[in-house]
Design a protein around this motif. Structure first.
Motif, PDB file in Angstrom:
ATOM      1  N   ILE A  20       0.847  -1.190   0.000  1.00 29.84           N
ATOM      2  CA  ILE A  20       0.000   0.000   0.000  1.00 29.84           C
ATOM      3  C   ILE A  20       0.884   1.243   0.000  1.00 29.84           C
ATOM      4  CG2 ILE A  20      -1.800   1.276   1.226  1.00 29.84           C
ATOM      5  CD1 ILE A  20      -2.792  -1.408   0.290  1.00 29.84           C
ATOM      6  N   THR A  21       0.453   2.268  -0.738  1.00 34.82           N
ATOM      7  CA  THR A  21       1.109   3.573  -0.735  1.00 34.82           C
ATOM      8  C   THR A  21       0.066   4.645  -0.453  1.00 34.82           C
ATOM      9  OG1 THR A  21       2.772   2.861  -2.337  1.00 34.82           O
ATOM     10  CG2 THR A  21       2.455   5.231  -2.078  1.00 34.82           C
ATOM     11  N   ARG A  22       0.378   5.537   0.469  1.00 33.26           N
ATOM     12  CA  ARG A  22      -0.505   6.649   0.775  1.00 33.26           C
ATOM     13  C   ARG A  22       0.343   7.895   1.029  1.00 33.26           C
ATOM     14  NH1 ARG A  22      -3.659   3.526  -0.790  1.00 33.26           N
ATOM     15  NH2 ARG A  22      -5.698   2.923   0.045  1.00 33.26           N
ATOM     16  N   ASP A  23      -0.289   9.079   0.826  1.00 25.02           N
ATOM     17  CA  ASP A  23       0.459  10.325   1.021  1.00 25.02           C
ATOM     18  C   ASP A  23       0.342  10.871   2.438  1.00 25.02           C
ATOM     19  OD1 ASP A  23      -2.109  11.225   1.096  1.00 25.02           O
ATOM     20  OD2 ASP A  23      -1.948  12.582  -0.630  1.00 25.02           O
ATOM     21  N   LYS A  24      -0.220  10.091   3.346  1.00 24.60           N
ATOM     22  CA  LYS A  24      -0.350  10.524   4.738  1.00 24.60           C
ATOM     23  C   LYS A  24      -0.185   9.323   5.660  1.00 24.60           C
ATOM     24  CE  LYS A  24      -5.359  10.306   4.126  1.00 24.60           C
ATOM     25  NZ  LYS A  24      -6.622  11.068   4.149  1.00 24.60           N
ATOM     26  N   ASN A  25      -0.032   9.609   6.931  1.00 22.04           N
ATOM     27  CA  ASN A  25       0.198   8.542   7.908  1.00 22.04           C
ATOM     28  C   ASN A  25      -1.063   8.113   8.653  1.00 22.04           C
ATOM     29  OD1 ASN A  25       3.040   8.323   7.471  1.00 22.04           O
ATOM     30  ND2 ASN A  25       3.306  10.239   8.604  1.00 22.04           N
ATOM     31  N   THR A  26      -2.115   8.876   8.513  1.00 24.07           N
ATOM     32  CA  THR A  26      -3.408   8.480   9.068  1.00 24.07           C
ATOM     33  C   THR A  26      -4.302   8.077   7.906  1.00 24.07           C
ATOM     34  OG1 THR A  26      -3.184   9.969  10.964  1.00 24.07           O
ATOM     35  CG2 THR A  26      -5.401   9.211  10.422  1.00 24.07           C
ATOM     36  N   ILE A  27      -4.680   6.814   7.891  1.00 28.10           N
ATOM     37  CA  ILE A  27      -5.342   6.238   6.715  1.00 28.10           C
ATOM     38  C   ILE A  27      -6.683   5.664   7.137  1.00 28.10           C
ATOM     39  CG2 ILE A  27      -5.117   4.492   4.898  1.00 28.10           C
ATOM     40  CD1 ILE A  27      -1.932   4.856   6.031  1.00 28.10           C
ATOM     41  N   ASP A  28      -7.756   6.104   6.486  1.00 29.45           N
ATOM     42  CA  ASP A  28      -9.105   5.642   6.845  1.00 29.45           C
ATOM     43  C   ASP A  28      -9.865   5.062   5.662  1.00 29.45           C
ATOM     44  OD1 ASP A  28      -9.628   7.898   5.374  1.00 29.45           O
ATOM     45  OD2 ASP A  28     -10.547   9.027   7.020  1.00 29.45           O
ATOM     46  N   ASP A  29      -9.131   4.768   4.574  1.00 33.68           N
ATOM     47  CA  ASP A  29      -9.808   4.258   3.383  1.00 33.68           C
ATOM     48  C   ASP A  29      -9.409   2.823   3.020  1.00 33.68           C
ATOM     49  OD1 ASP A  29      -7.223   4.773   2.616  1.00 33.68           O
ATOM     50  OD2 ASP A  29      -7.750   5.945   0.833  1.00 33.68           O
ATOM     51  N   LEU A  30      -8.770   2.118   3.964  1.00 31.83           N
ATOM     52  CA  LEU A  30      -8.441   0.718   3.698  1.00 31.83           C
ATOM     53  C   LEU A  30      -9.683  -0.156   3.800  1.00 31.83           C
ATOM     54  CD1 LEU A  30      -5.062   0.337   5.627  1.00 31.83           C
ATOM     55  CD2 LEU A  30      -5.387   0.355   3.152  1.00 31.83           C
ATOM     56  N   ARG A  31     -10.393  -0.007   4.921  1.00 32.76           N
ATOM     57  CA  ARG A  31     -11.644  -0.724   5.163  1.00 32.76           C
ATOM     58  C   ARG A  31     -12.613   0.245   5.833  1.00 32.76           C
ATOM     59  NH1 ARG A  31     -11.359  -6.358   5.427  1.00 32.76           N
ATOM     60  NH2 ARG A  31     -13.637  -6.224   5.582  1.00 32.76           N
ATOM     61  N   PRO A  32     -13.888   0.198   5.508  1.00 39.20           N
ATOM     62  CA  PRO A  32     -14.848   1.106   6.141  1.00 39.20           C
ATOM     63  C   PRO A  32     -14.842   0.963   7.661  1.00 39.20           C
ATOM     64  CG  PRO A  32     -15.842   0.006   4.250  1.00 39.20           C
ATOM     65  CD  PRO A  32     -14.518  -0.659   4.479  1.00 39.20           C
ATOM     66  N   GLY A  33     -14.735   2.109   8.349  1.00 35.63           N
ATOM     67  CA  GLY A  33     -14.800   2.111   9.799  1.00 35.63           C
ATOM     68  C   GLY A  33     -13.481   1.855  10.500  1.00 35.63           C
ATOM     69  N   ILE A  34     -12.401   1.624   9.748  1.00 33.99           N
ATOM     70  CA  ILE A  34     -11.094   1.339  10.348  1.00 33.99           C
ATOM     71  C   ILE A  34     -10.137   2.480  10.024  1.00 33.99           C
ATOM     72  CG2 ILE A  34      -9.088  -0.194  10.322  1.00 33.99           C
ATOM     73  CD1 ILE A  34     -10.960  -2.497   9.735  1.00 33.99           C
ATOM     74  N   THR A  35      -9.480   3.002  11.050  1.00 33.86           N
ATOM     75  CA  THR A  35      -8.491   4.060  10.876  1.00 33.86           C
ATOM     76  C   THR A  35      -7.132   3.557  11.349  1.00 33.86           C
ATOM     77  OG1 THR A  35     -10.131   5.809  11.193  1.00 33.86           O
ATOM     78  CG2 THR A  35      -7.826   6.416  11.480  1.00 33.86           C
ATOM     79  N   VAL A  36      -6.147   3.640  10.468  1.00 37.74           N
ATOM     80  CA  VAL A  36      -4.780   3.202  10.771  1.00 37.74           C
ATOM     81  C   VAL A  36      -3.890   4.433  10.854  1.00 37.74           C
ATOM     82  CG1 VAL A  36      -2.790   1.873   9.974  1.00 37.74           C
ATOM     83  CG2 VAL A  36      -5.109   0.998   9.594  1.00 37.74           C
ATOM     84  N   THR A  37      -3.121   4.542  11.932  1.00 36.33           N
ATOM     85  CA  THR A  37      -2.165   5.637  12.080  1.00 36.33           C
ATOM     86  C   THR A  37      -0.760   5.043  12.152  1.00 36.33           C
ATOM     87  OG1 THR A  37      -3.787   6.988  13.278  1.00 36.33           O
ATOM     88  CG2 THR A  37      -1.477   7.625  13.464  1.00 36.33           C
ATOM     89  N   LEU A  38       0.054   5.390  11.183  1.00 31.70           N
ATOM     90  CA  LEU A  38       1.432   4.885  11.127  1.00 31.70           C
ATOM     91  C   LEU A  38       2.308   5.711  12.059  1.00 31.70           C
ATOM     92  CD1 LEU A  38       1.746   4.433   7.243  1.00 31.70           C
ATOM     93  CD2 LEU A  38       0.723   2.889   8.946  1.00 31.70           C
ATOM     94  N   LYS A  39       3.146   5.024  12.849  1.00 37.70           N
ATOM     95  CA  LYS A  39       3.986   5.707  13.838  1.00 37.70           C
ATOM     96  C   LYS A  39       5.476   5.636  13.510  1.00 37.70           C
ATOM     97  CE  LYS A  39       0.663   6.841  16.738  1.00 37.70           C
ATOM     98  NZ  LYS A  39       0.328   8.252  17.020  1.00 37.70           N
ATOM     99  N   GLU A  40       5.934   4.461  13.100  1.00 39.42           N
ATOM    100  CA  GLU A  40       7.349   4.236  12.824  1.00 39.42           C
ATOM    101  C   GLU A  40       7.471   2.985  11.965  1.00 39.42           C
ATOM    102  OE1 GLU A  40       8.619   1.696  16.767  1.00 39.42           O
ATOM    103  OE2 GLU A  40       8.490   3.882  16.965  1.00 39.42           O
ATOM    104  N   THR A  41       8.653   2.786  11.427  1.00 44.89           N
ATOM    105  CA  THR A  41       8.866   1.587  10.626  1.00 44.89           C
ATOM    106  C   THR A  41       8.867   0.354  11.534  1.00 44.89           C
ATOM    107  OG1 THR A  41      11.265   1.847  10.770  1.00 44.89           O
ATOM    108  CG2 THR A  41      10.165   2.830   8.854  1.00 44.89           C
ATOM    109  N   GLY A  42       8.419  -0.755  10.976  1.00 46.16           N
ATOM    110  CA  GLY A  42       8.363  -1.982  11.745  1.00 46.16           C
ATOM    111  C   GLY A  42       7.027  -2.691  11.572  1.00 46.16           C
ATOM    112  N   LYS A  43       6.902  -3.846  12.208  1.00 46.78           N
ATOM    113  CA  LYS A  43       5.711  -4.669  12.063  1.00 46.78           C
ATOM    114  C   LYS A  43       4.809  -4.560  13.290  1.00 46.78           C
ATOM    115  CE  LYS A  43       7.921  -8.144   9.098  1.00 46.78           C
ATOM    116  NZ  LYS A  43       8.245  -9.576   8.924  1.00 46.78           N
TER     117      LYS A  43
END
Length: 600
Positions: free
Chosen positions: A266-289
């Motif tokens: 996945i590629t996005r231009d921001k670190n807060t992503i809410d368009d992967l699945r309806p109702g789910i918000t992902v916030t990226l913090k740092e590299t890693g799993k």
């Protein structure tokens, strides 16, 4: 004669006590005694009935409050929102995930390769915010971002603060400039960055006619590249490696976020992503799993059950006391023998202990009832149920509604040229149009054209398909949607259709707390159209209270009038008697005088 007179005057009471000091006096004390006797016989029984009725009214109000309290728990446990709550379990710190109510339960695995960043730069250092930045002449330079160019005008007298303000004024929608005190002999630096993250936010500087970019350290001039220890960095051939002033002062580079979501890149231009699945918000913090599990949040279900148990047991205790009867003492509760109240406990017991059509009962979900009717709750049993099958718990507690598959099968489509214009075919109020088919079209080709036309109409809840031979239209619904076909009969018949309205069969399973909620609500409901049994009973008590008080007031008024009249009459009697006593006293004196003369 003398003996007769002597006998009359010596009578203990005389005529109405005439001339007797021991006579019965017609006074207020006697009247009050008579009045009190009448009041005890006529008013006091009504007073006792009023007091008993008032006590029932008060006790009923308290009982209705207890029913309302437990019904709040019934209602909460019958509310679908309670079962839609979600929580997120996580392992790893490279991202966070939030889930809205109702999101499907699922697992997410994220591998953050790169965070989205702004393009940002620092300037050379200055002693003061008011330092003149050193433009060689009045001029300007351009800032480029997202294909937009902003021109920044500069004077020889422009200060660091002036420049910061000017950049924000002209290009503040896309970039930000601010001055920061970093310490040291020259502590002030201008920090310049894009407002948003992503590769598209790359900043360029150009067309500098003022010489100010060189003063800021944002020009293309080169300088030796040094490592963290201040040593010269060399190229592979041993020559000195250089870097532009702009890159030397770069803080971060505009970049997109790059990560894998359940293995998908996945590629996005921001670190807060809410368009992967309806109702789910992902916030990226740092590299890693990181890995996440979206599960049902059962905390509020448990809390509501605990609250329900406490409220129910309080209500039951109150019902037991208010409907009790002690055979030895003869004491009874306020509502002993009142069917509107005594049946409540029986009905609640019946609803709580009955099995549904699938054989499920409350004890399977951690709720048990003792011999005294009190209930208890084991949270661990319910938690195990929720973990094993949360939908089963929801179905048992609040019920569900399902629908049989509704199928409409038309007849074989005719051959030749066919078409639908607006109004020829409407399915569930949506018009279906079909361009004219070929004159040589087969039944299958026309059926396929009809299928495409219906699917293109996007009729909610309706699925269109063809029969096995692909010459007949089939419409289906699975979610309770009806099928209504309307249009021009002469056109419909060519496509094997007819005007028809079909409703699916509804299958309802009423949950235990839905039943309890309905029962408790029906007890206390008070609307112009419907009155609950307790509301009607309360109205009767209030009406009876009014009648009793009216009757009491009437009798008291009558007694007051009766004895006021008696008092007035006795006053007259007293006046007559006093007059007679005076006359008798005078007569007696005269008689005694005459007798005395005769005896001389």
């Amino acid at each position: 004669m003398a003996d007769a007179i002597s006998s009359t005057t010596s009578s203990p009471k005389g005529i109405m006590g005439l001339g007797s000091s021991g006579s019965v006096n017609l006074n207020d004390e006697l009247i009050e005694k008579l009045k009190a006797a009448d009041k005890a016989a006529q008013v006091d029984p009504i007073t006792k009935r009023v007091e008993k009725n008032t006590m029932r009214v008060d006790d009923l109000a308290a009982l209705k409050t207890l029913i309302t309290n437990v019904n709040k728990s019934f209602s909460a446990l019958n509310n679908e929102a309670l079962y839609q709550k979600r929580k997120v379990n996580s392992v790893g710190e490279s991202a966070t995930v939030t889930a809205a109510s109702g999101v499907s339960l699922q697992d997410l695995n994220l591998d953050i390769k790169q965070l989205a960043q702004r393009d940002s730069f620092q300037s050379e250092k200055f002693k003061s915010q008011s330092d003149i930045i050193g433009a060689t002449q009045a001029g300007s330079f351009k800032i480029g971002i997202r294909g937009v160019s902003y021109e920044i005008n500069v004077q020889e007298s422009t200060t660091l603060q002036d420049l910061s303000d000017k950049i924000n004024e002209v290009a503040g929608g896309d970039v930000q400039a601010r001055i920061i005190n970093v310490g040291g002999d020259k502590p002030y630096q201008l920090i310049f960055q894009s407002r948003s993250t992503g590769e598209s936010q790359k900043i360029t500087f150009s067309d500098d006619t003022s010489g100010v970019l060189a003063k800021l350290g944002w020009d293309d001039g080169t300088t030796d590249l040094l490592d963290e220890d201040g040593k010269q960095v060399l190229n592979e051939d041993g020559t000195k490696k250089t870097i532009t002033n702009l890159e030397k002062n770069r803080l971060t580079t505009a970049s997109d976020a790059k990560f894998t979501y359940n293995g998908l890149e996945i590629t996005r231009d921001k670190n807060t992503i809410d368009d992967l699945r309806p109702g789910i918000t992902v916030t990226l913090k740092e590299t890693g799993k990181s890995s996440f599990g979206i599960v049902q949040d059962t905390n509020d279900i448990v809390k509501n059950l605990e609250s329900m148990v406490a409220s129910y047991n309080t209500l039951l205790t109150n019902l037991n006391i208010s409907t009790s009867f002690d055979e030895k003492s003869g004491d009874s509760g306020a509502f002993q023998g009142v069917s509107e109240i005594t049946t409540i406990r029986t009905k609640l017991n019946q609803l709580l202990t009955s099995q549904d059509k699938l054989g499920r009962s409350i004890d399977q979900y951690g709720i048990s009832m003792g011999e005294d009717g009190q209930i208890s709750f084991d949270a661990s049993t319910l938690s195990a149920k929720l973990n094993a099958d949360a939908d089963d718990v929801k179905d048992f507690f609040m019920g569900s509604t399902t629908y049989d598959v509704l199928t409409y099968t038309g007849k074989q489509v005719t051959t030749g040229s066919l078409e639908f214009v607006k109004g020829d075919l409407n399915i569930n109020g949506i018009s279906v149009t079909l361009e004219k088919t070929d004159a040589n079209a087969t039944a299958k080709e026309n059926a396929m054209a009809l299928l495409r036309a219906i699917n293109n109409a996007n009729i909610p809840g309706v699925f269109a398909s063809l029969s096995k031979d692909e010459q007949t239209l089939v419409l289906k619904t699975t979610d309770g949607t009806e099928v209504e076909i309307k249009g021009k009969d002469s056109v419909l018949s060519k496509f094997g259709l007819e005007q028809i309205s079909l409703m699916p069969t509804e299958n309802k399973n009423s949950g235990i707390f839905a039943n309890l909620n309905n029962f408790a609500s029906d007890l206390v409901i008070d609307t112009p159209d419907k009155k609950g049994s307790l509301t009607l009973y309360e109205n009767r008590l209030n009406e009876e209270d009014k009648k009793l008080n009216d009757e009491k007031e009437r009798i008291e008024t009558s007694l007051n009038q009766k004895y006021e009249t008696m008092r007035e009459r006795w006053i007259l009697y007293s006046q007559v008697i006093t007059k007679m006593e005076k006359q008798f006293s005078a007569l007696k004196t005269m008689i005694e005088y005459e007798i005395g003369n005769k005896n001389k």
